[in-house]
Write an enzyme that holds these catalytic residues in place. Structure first.
Site, PDB file in Angstrom:
ATOM      1  N   LYS A 172       0.846  -1.203   0.000  1.00  0.00           N
ATOM      2  CA  LYS A 172       0.000   0.000   0.000  1.00  0.00           C
ATOM      3  C   LYS A 172       0.879   1.250   0.000  1.00  0.00           C
ATOM      4  CE  LYS A 172      -2.029   2.650   3.123  1.00  0.00           C
ATOM      5  NZ  LYS A 172      -2.158   3.899   2.371  1.00  0.00           N
ATOM      6  N   GLY A 225       6.825   5.123   8.112  1.00  0.00           N
ATOM      7  CA  GLY A 225       5.858   6.205   8.315  1.00  0.00           C
ATOM      8  C   GLY A 225       6.053   6.821   9.686  1.00  0.00           C
ATOM      9  N   THR A 229       1.712   5.971  14.019  1.00  0.00           N
ATOM     10  CA  THR A 229       1.172   4.879  13.195  1.00  0.00           C
ATOM     11  C   THR A 229       1.933   3.591  13.486  1.00  0.00           C
ATOM     12  OG1 THR A 229       0.910   6.570  11.483  1.00  0.00           O
ATOM     13  CG2 THR A 229       0.416   4.321  10.842  1.00  0.00           C
ATOM     14  N   GLU A 247      10.121   1.603  10.259  1.00  0.00           N
ATOM     15  CA  GLU A 247      11.031   2.728  10.013  1.00  0.00           C
ATOM     16  C   GLU A 247      10.220   3.984  10.265  1.00  0.00           C
ATOM     17  OE1 GLU A 247      14.146   2.211   9.386  1.00  0.00           O
ATOM     18  OE2 GLU A 247      13.985   0.056   9.041  1.00  0.00           O
ATOM     19  N   CYS A 281      12.974  11.875   6.356  1.00  0.00           N
ATOM     20  CA  CYS A 281      13.122  11.448   7.759  1.00  0.00           C
ATOM     21  C   CYS A 281      14.549  11.647   8.254  1.00  0.00           C
ATOM     22  CB  CYS A 281      12.720   9.987   7.885  1.00  0.00           C
ATOM     23  SG  CYS A 281      13.610   8.946   6.725  1.00  0.00           S
ATOM     24  N   GLU A 383       8.978  16.009  16.026  1.00  0.00           N
ATOM     25  CA  GLU A 383       9.260  15.982  14.589  1.00  0.00           C
ATOM     26  C   GLU A 383       8.336  16.967  13.860  1.00  0.00           C
ATOM     27  OE1 GLU A 383       8.008  12.617  12.146  1.00  0.00           O
ATOM     28  OE2 GLU A 383      10.000  12.587  11.233  1.00  0.00           O
TER      29      GLU A 383
HETATM   30  P1  NAD Z   1       1.899   7.969   8.205  1.00  0.00           P
HETATM   31  O1  NAD Z   1       2.306   7.123   9.369  1.00  0.00           O
HETATM   32  O2  NAD Z   1       0.748   8.859   8.356  1.00  0.00           O
HETATM   33  O3  NAD Z   1       1.545   7.035   6.957  1.00  0.00           O
HETATM   34  C1  NAD Z   1       2.457   6.100   6.427  1.00  0.00           C
HETATM   35  C2  NAD Z   1       1.677   5.009   5.738  1.00  0.00           C
HETATM   36  O4  NAD Z   1       0.935   4.284   6.715  1.00  0.00           O
HETATM   37  C3  NAD Z   1       0.659   5.522   4.729  1.00  0.00           C
HETATM   38  O5  NAD Z   1       0.614   4.647   3.629  1.00  0.00           O
HETATM   39  C4  NAD Z   1      -0.643   5.466   5.519  1.00  0.00           C
HETATM   40  O6  NAD Z   1      -1.786   5.346   4.714  1.00  0.00           O
HETATM   41  C5  NAD Z   1      -0.427   4.204   6.345  1.00  0.00           C
HETATM   42  N1  NAD Z   1      -1.232   4.090   7.558  1.00  0.00           N
HETATM   43  C6  NAD Z   1      -1.815   5.076   8.279  1.00  0.00           C
HETATM   44  N2  NAD Z   1      -2.505   4.544   9.316  1.00  0.00           N
HETATM   45  C7  NAD Z   1      -2.323   3.211   9.251  1.00  0.00           C
HETATM   46  C8  NAD Z   1      -2.767   2.117  10.058  1.00  0.00           C
HETATM   47  N3  NAD Z   1      -3.547   2.292  11.121  1.00  0.00           N
HETATM   48  N4  NAD Z   1      -2.375   0.879   9.725  1.00  0.00           N
HETATM   49  C9  NAD Z   1      -1.574   0.673   8.663  1.00  0.00           C
HETATM   50  N5  NAD Z   1      -1.152   1.655   7.846  1.00  0.00           N
HETATM   51  C10 NAD Z   1      -1.516   2.908   8.148  1.00  0.00           C
HETATM   52  O7  NAD Z   1       3.203   8.724   7.747  1.00  0.00           O
HETATM   53  P2  NAD Z   1       3.337   9.815   6.593  1.00  0.00           P
HETATM   54  O8  NAD Z   1       2.741  11.081   7.093  1.00  0.00           O
HETATM   55  O9  NAD Z   1       2.877   9.226   5.304  1.00  0.00           O
HETATM   56  O10 NAD Z   1       4.927   9.951   6.484  1.00  0.00           O
HETATM   57  C11 NAD Z   1       5.676  10.822   7.274  1.00  0.00           C
HETATM   58  C12 NAD Z   1       6.351  10.070   8.400  1.00  0.00           C
HETATM   59  O11 NAD Z   1       7.125   9.018   7.882  1.00  0.00           O
HETATM   60  C13 NAD Z   1       7.315  10.952   9.171  1.00  0.00           C
HETATM   61  O12 NAD Z   1       7.147  10.707  10.544  1.00  0.00           O
HETATM   62  C14 NAD Z   1       8.683  10.467   8.719  1.00  0.00           C
HETATM   63  O13 NAD Z   1       9.720  10.654   9.624  1.00  0.00           O
HETATM   64  C15 NAD Z   1       8.411   9.019   8.496  1.00  0.00           C
HETATM   65  N6  NAD Z   1       9.412   8.432   7.617  1.00  0.00           N
HETATM   66  C16 NAD Z   1      10.356   7.588   8.145  1.00  0.00           C
HETATM   67  C17 NAD Z   1      11.342   7.051   7.327  1.00  0.00           C
HETATM   68  C18 NAD Z   1      12.389   6.111   7.877  1.00  0.00           C
HETATM   69  O14 NAD Z   1      13.065   5.479   7.081  1.00  0.00           O
HETATM   70  N7  NAD Z   1      12.544   5.984   9.179  1.00  0.00           N
HETATM   71  C19 NAD Z   1      11.366   7.359   5.972  1.00  0.00           C
HETATM   72  C20 NAD Z   1      10.400   8.231   5.471  1.00  0.00           C
HETATM   73  C21 NAD Z   1       9.424   8.759   6.294  1.00  0.00           C
END
Ligand code: NAD
Length: 479
Positions: A172, A225, A229, A247, A281, A383
Site C-alpha cells: 500500500k 511512516g 502509526t 522505520e 526522515c 518531529e
Molecule cells: P503515516 O504514518 O501517516 O503514513 C504512512 C503510511 O501508513 C501511509 O501509507 C498510511 O496510509 C499508512 N497508515 C496510516 N494509518 C495506518 C494504520 N492504522 N495501519 C496501517 N497503515 C496505516 O506517515 P506519513 O505522514 O505518510 O509519512 C511521514 C512520516 O514518515 C514521518 O514521521 C517520517 O519521519 C516518516 N518516515 C520515516 C522514514 C524512515 O526510514 N525511518 C522514511 C520516510 C518517512
C-alpha cells in the site's frame, strides 16, 4: 485520471467504487483520483498472493532476478513520466525526482535482483558429531506500507527485497502520493511479473493499511511512516506474532565542530536541512554548533538559506517545491508559531510563500531557521518534518552529545569535524541507527538502515532486508 488497484495481475477499480481526491500540492488542485479501497480489496489481494506463492517461491533465482531487472528497466524506460508524476504528486522539485527518487527506485530493483544471487545462509559444524545448516525460506505474504515523502523510492525499497526472497506482496503506497505506485503496476504487467506476486492496493491507512496489518495470512509487515502509526501497527501485529520492521520518525541532530571544513560544512548542512522541503526522515532538523564558531556559522548558514528559491517544482531554478498537503503545511506553520511562543528567534523564513500564476494556490513555506530555543522545548523535541531547523550553540563534546541524545527519536545524525578520533568517539555515543561524518545521505544500499528508540525497530538494506523477509530454519544432521 482514476488510478486503479493492481490485484492478481490486473488493474481493478476498488470494490467500493469510491475514490479519494488526489491533490497536486503545487497548485492546490485535484488532478487525479485514488481508489478508496477497503478490506474487501485487501482480501482479493491476499487470495491472489496465496495462489501465486508456491510457484514464485520455487521460481529459479535467475528467473526471479531477470523479472526484477525488467521491472527496473521498465521504470527507467519511462523515466520522464515517472519523474513528472512523482514531482506532481508530492510537490518536490522535478530535478530532485529526476536526480534522486526515480533513479533510486530503479537501483532498488537492480540491487536486490543481483543481491539474491549472492545471498547465502550459514552452516555450523559440531566436529565429528553433526553439521547444522540454516535454510532461509520466504516468510510467505508480506505487507509493505510506505509514506508520501519519497513515494516510489521507499515503496520499492520494501517490495524489491520481499520479492527477491520469494515472498508474494500486498503493498500500500501513501494515499497522499499514489501515482507512481500506479505506474509501477503498469510496469509489472509489461515486465511479465506473474499475476498475484505483487498486489498494490490503494487507499486510506485506517482502511487498507489496517486491513493489511490485521490480516492473519500476512505474516510479515514492513512499514515506513510516522511513529504514532508505527505504535498502532506494533500493537496490532505483536499479538499475532508477525515479523515487523518499523522505520519511523526522526529529529536528527547535526553536530558542527570548530575544526570542520567550514565552507563545505555550511553548504552541506543547508542541503541536509532543506532537501525535499525538509520532508526526509533523515534531514538534520537540530543543528548544534561549537560556541567558538557559532556566530560565524549562523551568519554564513542563514546567508546561504536566503539564496534558496522556493518555487514551482517544474522550474529548474526551484530549490524547494511545495509542501505535500494543506494539512501538513498548517502543521509546519503551527510549529513555527510555537517556536516563537517558546522564545525562539526566527533568523530567516517563517512564513507561507504565495506564488503567482499556476501555483498561486499551492502549499509553500519559506526555509526557516530559528535560534535561541532551549534544547528540551517542544520545537526541538518533536518531529516537524518540514523546512524548519534550529541552531543551538554548545561548549563541549559532552554537552553536544547530551543535547543530540535528548530526544525520543534515534534515526540519524551527522557530525562535522576533522578530528577523526573525536568522530569515532561521538559516532559510538550517538543514540541513532545511522551516523554520517562530514557527509549526509551518502547511501550504500548494502549498509543497515534504520533507527533506535522511537525511530523504529529492525533494519532495512543489504542482507538485513533479505534476512528480514526470510525465516531461518536450522537443519541438524548427525554424522
Ligand atoms: P503515516 O504514518 O501517516 O503514513 C504512512 C503510511 O501508513 C501511509 O501509507 C498510511 O496510509 C499508512 N497508515 C496510516 N494509518 C495506518 C494504520 N492504522 N495501519 C496501517 N497503515 C496505516 O506517515 P506519513 O505522514 O505518510 O509519512 C511521514 C512520516 O514518515 C514521518 O514521521 C517520517 O519521519 C516518516 N518516515 C520515516 C522514514 C524512515 O526510514 N525511518 C522514511 C520516510 C518517512
Amino acid at each position: 485520471m482514476k488510478l486503479q488497484n493492481y490485484i492478481n495481475g490486473a488493474l481493478l477499480a476498488p470494490t467500493s467504487g469510491k475514490y479519494l481526491d488526489n491533490f497536486e500540492p503545487a497548485t492546490g488542485k485535484v488532478y487525479s483520483y485514488c481508489p478508496d479501497s477497503d478490506e474487501r480489496d485487501v482480501q482479493l489481494a491476499v487470495e491472489a498472493a496465496k495462489a501465486a506463492f508456491e510457484s514464485w517461491r520455487n521460481t529459479d533465482l535467475e528467473e526471479r532476478m531477470m523479472i526484477l531487472m525488467r521491472m527496473a528497466d521498465g521504470i527507467e524506460k519511462r523515466m520522464d513520466e515517472f519523474v513528472t508524476a512523482e514531482s506532481r504528486d508530492n510537490g518536490k522539485p522535478l530535478k530532485l525526482a529526476r536526480a534522486v527518487d526515480i533513479p533510486r527506485a530503479v537501483s532498488n530493483f537492480r540491487f536486490y535482483a543481483s543481491a539474491i544471487q549472492h545471498f547465502a545462509s550459514e552452516s555450523h559444524q559440531m566436529p565429528g558429531v553433526a553439521i547444522n545448516y540454516t535454510l532461509r525460506q520466504p516468510v510467505g505474504i508480506a505487507g509493505c506500507i510506505s509514506p508520501w515523502n519519497l513515494p516510489l523510492y521507499l515503496f520499492t525499497w520494501k517490495i524489491a527485497p520481499a520479492l527477491a526472497t520469494g515472498n508474494c506482496v500486498v503493498a500500500k503506497p501513501s494515499e497522499v502520493t499514489p501515482y507512481t505506485a500506479y505506474l509501477l503496476s503498469e510496469v509489472c504487467i509489461a515486465a511479465g511479473l506473474p499475476k498475484g506476486v505483487l498486489n498494490i492496493v490503494h487507499g486510506l491507512g485506517s482502511k487498507v493499511g489496517q486491513a493489511i496489518v490485521e490480516h492473519s495470512d500476512i505474516k510479515v509487515i514492513s512499514f515506513t511512516g510516522g511513529t504514532e502509526t508505527g505504535k498502532r501497527i506494533a500493537a496490532t501485529a505483536a499479538p499475532m506474532f508477525k515479523k515487523i520492521s518499523l522505520e519511523l520518525g526522526g529529529k536528527n541532530p547535526t553536530l558542527v565542530f570548530a575544526d570542520c571544513d567550514f565552507e563545505a560544512t555550511v553548504k552541506q548542512v543547508v542541503t541536509a536541512s532543506f532537501s525535499n522541503q525538509g520532508e526526509i526522515c533523515l534531514c538534520g532538523s537540530r543543528i548544534f554548533v561549537e560556541r567558538s564558531i557559532y556566530e560565524k556559522f549562523r551568519d554564513a548558514f542563514v546567508a546561504r538559506v536566503l539564496q534558496l528559491k522556493v518555487g514551482d517544482p517544474n522550474e529548474e531554478t526551484s530549490n524547494l517545491g511545495a509542501i505535500v498537503s494543506a494539512p501538513h503545511q498548517q502543521k509546519i506553520l503551527s510549529y513555527i508559531q510555537l517556536a516563537q511562543e517558546e522564545g525562539g528567534k526566527i533568523l530567516c523564513g517563517g512564513k507561507e510563500v504565495k506564488l503567482e500564476g499556476r501555483c498561486n494556490e499551492g502549499y509553500f513555506i519559506q526555509p526557516t531557521v530559528i535560534e535561541g530555543l532551549d534544547f528540551l522545548c517542544r520545537t526541538q523535541q518533536e518531529e516537524i518534518f518540514g523546512p524548519v531547523t534550529t541552531l543551538t550553540p554548545f561548549e563541549t563534546e559532552e554537552e553536544a552529545l547530551t543535547m543530540a541524545n535528548s530526544v525520543k527519536y534515534g534515526l540519524a545524525a551527522s557530525v562535522w569535524t576533522n578530528d577523526l578520533k573525536r568522530a569515532h568517539c561521538i559516532a559510538e555515543k550517538l543514540e541513532v541507527g545511522i551516523v554520517w561524518i562530514n557527509c549526509w545521505l551518502l547511501r550504500d544500499l548494502r549498509t543497515p538502515f534504520g533507527g533506535v528508540k522511537s525511530s523504529g525497530v529492525g533494519r532495512e538494506g543489504g542482507w538485513e532486508a533479505l534476512r528480514f523477509f526470510t525465516e531461518p530454519k536450522n537443519v541438524c544432521i548427525k554424522q
